[in-house]
Every structure is written in C-alpha cells, then in structure tokens.
Design a protein around this motif. Structure first.
Motif, mmCIF file in Angstrom:
data_model
loop_
_atom_site.group_PDB
_atom_site.id
_atom_site.type_symbol
_atom_site.label_atom_id
_atom_site.label_comp_id
_atom_site.label_asym_id
_atom_site.label_seq_id
_atom_site.Cartn_x
_atom_site.Cartn_y
_atom_site.Cartn_z
ATOM 1 N N ALA A 237 0.844 -1.192 0.000
ATOM 2 C CA ALA A 237 0.000 0.000 0.000
ATOM 3 C C ALA A 237 0.878 1.241 0.000
ATOM 4 O O ALA A 237 2.028 1.195 0.440
ATOM 5 C CB ALA A 237 -0.893 -0.008 1.233
ATOM 6 N N GLN A 238 0.319 2.341 -0.487
ATOM 7 C CA GLN A 238 1.059 3.598 -0.507
ATOM 8 C C GLN A 238 1.248 4.167 0.893
ATOM 9 O O GLN A 238 2.259 4.771 1.194
ATOM 10 C CB GLN A 238 0.343 4.632 -1.380
ATOM 11 C CG GLN A 238 0.381 4.300 -2.847
ATOM 12 C CD GLN A 238 1.804 4.350 -3.404
ATOM 13 O OE1 GLN A 238 2.599 5.184 -3.033
ATOM 14 N NE2 GLN A 238 2.107 3.423 -4.287
ATOM 15 N N ASP A 239 0.219 4.003 1.751
ATOM 16 C CA ASP A 239 0.320 4.499 3.121
ATOM 17 C C ASP A 239 -0.552 3.642 4.030
ATOM 18 O O ASP A 239 -1.336 2.830 3.564
ATOM 19 C CB ASP A 239 -0.066 5.986 3.217
ATOM 20 C CG ASP A 239 -1.477 6.250 2.726
ATOM 21 O OD1 ASP A 239 -2.432 5.675 3.282
ATOM 22 O OD2 ASP A 239 -1.631 7.040 1.780
ATOM 23 N N THR A 240 -0.421 3.832 5.338
ATOM 24 C CA THR A 240 -1.115 2.966 6.301
ATOM 25 C C THR A 240 -2.618 3.202 6.337
ATOM 26 O O THR A 240 -3.347 2.387 6.887
ATOM 27 C CB THR A 240 -0.533 3.144 7.712
ATOM 28 O OG1 THR A 240 -0.648 4.519 8.081
ATOM 29 C CG2 THR A 240 0.909 2.691 7.768
ATOM 30 N N ALA A 241 -3.098 4.295 5.765
ATOM 31 C CA ALA A 241 -4.537 4.559 5.706
ATOM 32 C C ALA A 241 -5.113 4.115 4.365
ATOM 33 O O ALA A 241 -6.215 4.505 3.999
ATOM 34 C CB ALA A 241 -4.801 6.041 5.933
ATOM 35 N N ALA A 242 -4.380 3.301 3.659
ATOM 36 C CA ALA A 242 -4.730 2.914 2.291
ATOM 37 C C ALA A 242 -6.078 2.210 2.195
ATOM 38 O O ALA A 242 -6.460 1.445 3.072
ATOM 39 C CB ALA A 242 -3.648 2.014 1.721
ATOM 40 N N THR A 243 -6.757 2.503 1.109
ATOM 41 C CA THR A 243 -7.971 1.769 0.767
ATOM 42 C C THR A 243 -7.774 1.009 -0.536
ATOM 43 O O THR A 243 -8.626 0.241 -0.933
ATOM 44 C CB THR A 243 -9.179 2.719 0.630
ATOM 45 O OG1 THR A 243 -8.873 3.710 -0.346
ATOM 46 C CG2 THR A 243 -9.506 3.371 1.965
ATOM 47 N N GLU A 244 -6.635 1.240 -1.192
ATOM 48 C CA GLU A 244 -6.281 0.514 -2.404
ATOM 49 C C GLU A 244 -4.922 -0.143 -2.196
ATOM 50 O O GLU A 244 -4.019 0.459 -1.611
ATOM 51 C CB GLU A 244 -6.215 1.467 -3.594
ATOM 52 C CG GLU A 244 -7.556 2.040 -3.964
ATOM 53 C CD GLU A 244 -7.502 2.900 -5.211
ATOM 54 O OE1 GLU A 244 -6.510 2.791 -5.963
ATOM 55 O OE2 GLU A 244 -8.440 3.666 -5.423
ATOM 56 N N PHE A 245 -4.816 -1.361 -2.690
ATOM 57 C CA PHE A 245 -3.603 -2.136 -2.486
ATOM 58 C C PHE A 245 -3.087 -2.669 -3.813
ATOM 59 O O PHE A 245 -3.863 -2.991 -4.705
ATOM 60 C CB PHE A 245 -3.875 -3.312 -1.534
ATOM 61 C CG PHE A 245 -4.310 -2.879 -0.171
ATOM 62 C CD1 PHE A 245 -3.370 -2.666 0.828
ATOM 63 C CD2 PHE A 245 -5.646 -2.672 0.125
ATOM 64 C CE1 PHE A 245 -3.750 -2.252 2.083
ATOM 65 C CE2 PHE A 245 -6.045 -2.257 1.380
ATOM 66 C CZ PHE A 245 -5.093 -2.043 2.369
ATOM 67 N N THR B 222 3.830 -0.934 4.882
ATOM 68 C CA THR B 222 2.624 -0.124 5.068
ATOM 69 C C THR B 222 1.361 -0.973 5.012
ATOM 70 O O THR B 222 0.417 -0.723 5.752
ATOM 71 C CB THR B 222 2.550 1.013 4.024
ATOM 72 O OG1 THR B 222 2.691 0.459 2.724
ATOM 73 C CG2 THR B 222 3.623 2.051 4.260
ATOM 74 N N ALA B 223 1.347 -1.985 4.171
ATOM 75 C CA ALA B 223 0.190 -2.879 4.107
ATOM 76 C C ALA B 223 0.044 -3.659 5.410
ATOM 77 O O ALA B 223 -1.071 -3.870 5.890
ATOM 78 C CB ALA B 223 0.309 -3.833 2.925
ATOM 79 N N ALA B 224 1.153 -4.075 5.994
ATOM 80 C CA ALA B 224 1.105 -4.826 7.254
ATOM 81 C C ALA B 224 0.454 -3.986 8.350
ATOM 82 O O ALA B 224 -0.361 -4.490 9.132
ATOM 83 C CB ALA B 224 2.499 -5.258 7.674
ATOM 84 N N VAL B 225 0.783 -2.705 8.396
ATOM 85 C CA VAL B 225 0.175 -1.814 9.395
ATOM 86 C C VAL B 225 -1.307 -1.612 9.089
ATOM 87 O O VAL B 225 -2.159 -1.716 9.969
ATOM 88 C CB VAL B 225 0.920 -0.461 9.444
ATOM 89 C CG1 VAL B 225 0.189 0.529 10.332
ATOM 90 C CG2 VAL B 225 2.348 -0.654 9.926
#
Length: 94
Positions: free
Chosen positions: A31-39, A66-69
């Motif tokens: 993911a681009q960031d930890t608040a991601a809604t797209e992966f 970031t996806a792990a978080v």
C-alpha cells in the motif's frame, strides 16, 4: 496480523500456482500508506526483506510494511465470480 479465510487461502494458492511461480512463492500486498484503501497485489517468488509473512493453510501472503500496518486487524476473503474473476474483500477480524 492479517488472517485469511479458507476461501482466500484456496484462491491465493490457485493464483500463485497458475502463474507458474517457483516453490515458496506468494502473493505480495503493498500500500502507498497505512490509511490505504487501495492495495497493489503481485505474485512474487520471495518476500522483500522488510515484508511480514502470513502463511495459512499452505497459502503465503507477503505484506509490505505499510500494508502490514493497514491490515493488522483485518481478514482477507476472496470470491470467484461466474466469469472466473477473483475479488478480494477486507473486513475486520471477528
């Protein structure tokens, strides 16, 4: 840590197998960031050094940092449509 439903485990194994990936390969989610809604999802032969590894029922999922978080308290489910298309759904762990 992300958990997989039985359906998701089966679909992940099938996707990796159909891609002709070598033994030990898995599905990498980032993911681009930890608040991601797209992966971003890709079949890879090995995890990156900083990836978290989720193994369940023979399925391997590698999570970028970031996806792990973002997915720490989530469950991954998968459905296969009548046309053969796979869709993944992310929900809260029950």
């Amino acid at each position: 840590m992300l958990t997989l439903t039985e359906n998701a485990s089966t679909v992940v194994k099938e996707i990796v197998s159909r891609n002709g990936a070598p033994e030990g390969s898995g599905l990498r989610i980032n993911a681009q960031d930890t608040a991601a809604t797209e992966f971003a999802v890709a079949v890879v032969p090995t995890p990156d050094p900083t990836d978290s590894v989720v193994e369940q029922d023979g399925a391997r999922v590698y999570l970028g940092e970031t996806a792990a978080v973002a997915l720490t308290d989530k469950t991954l489910d998968a459905k296969v449509g009548d046309d053969g298309r796979v869709s993944f759904e992310i929900g809260l762990q029950g």
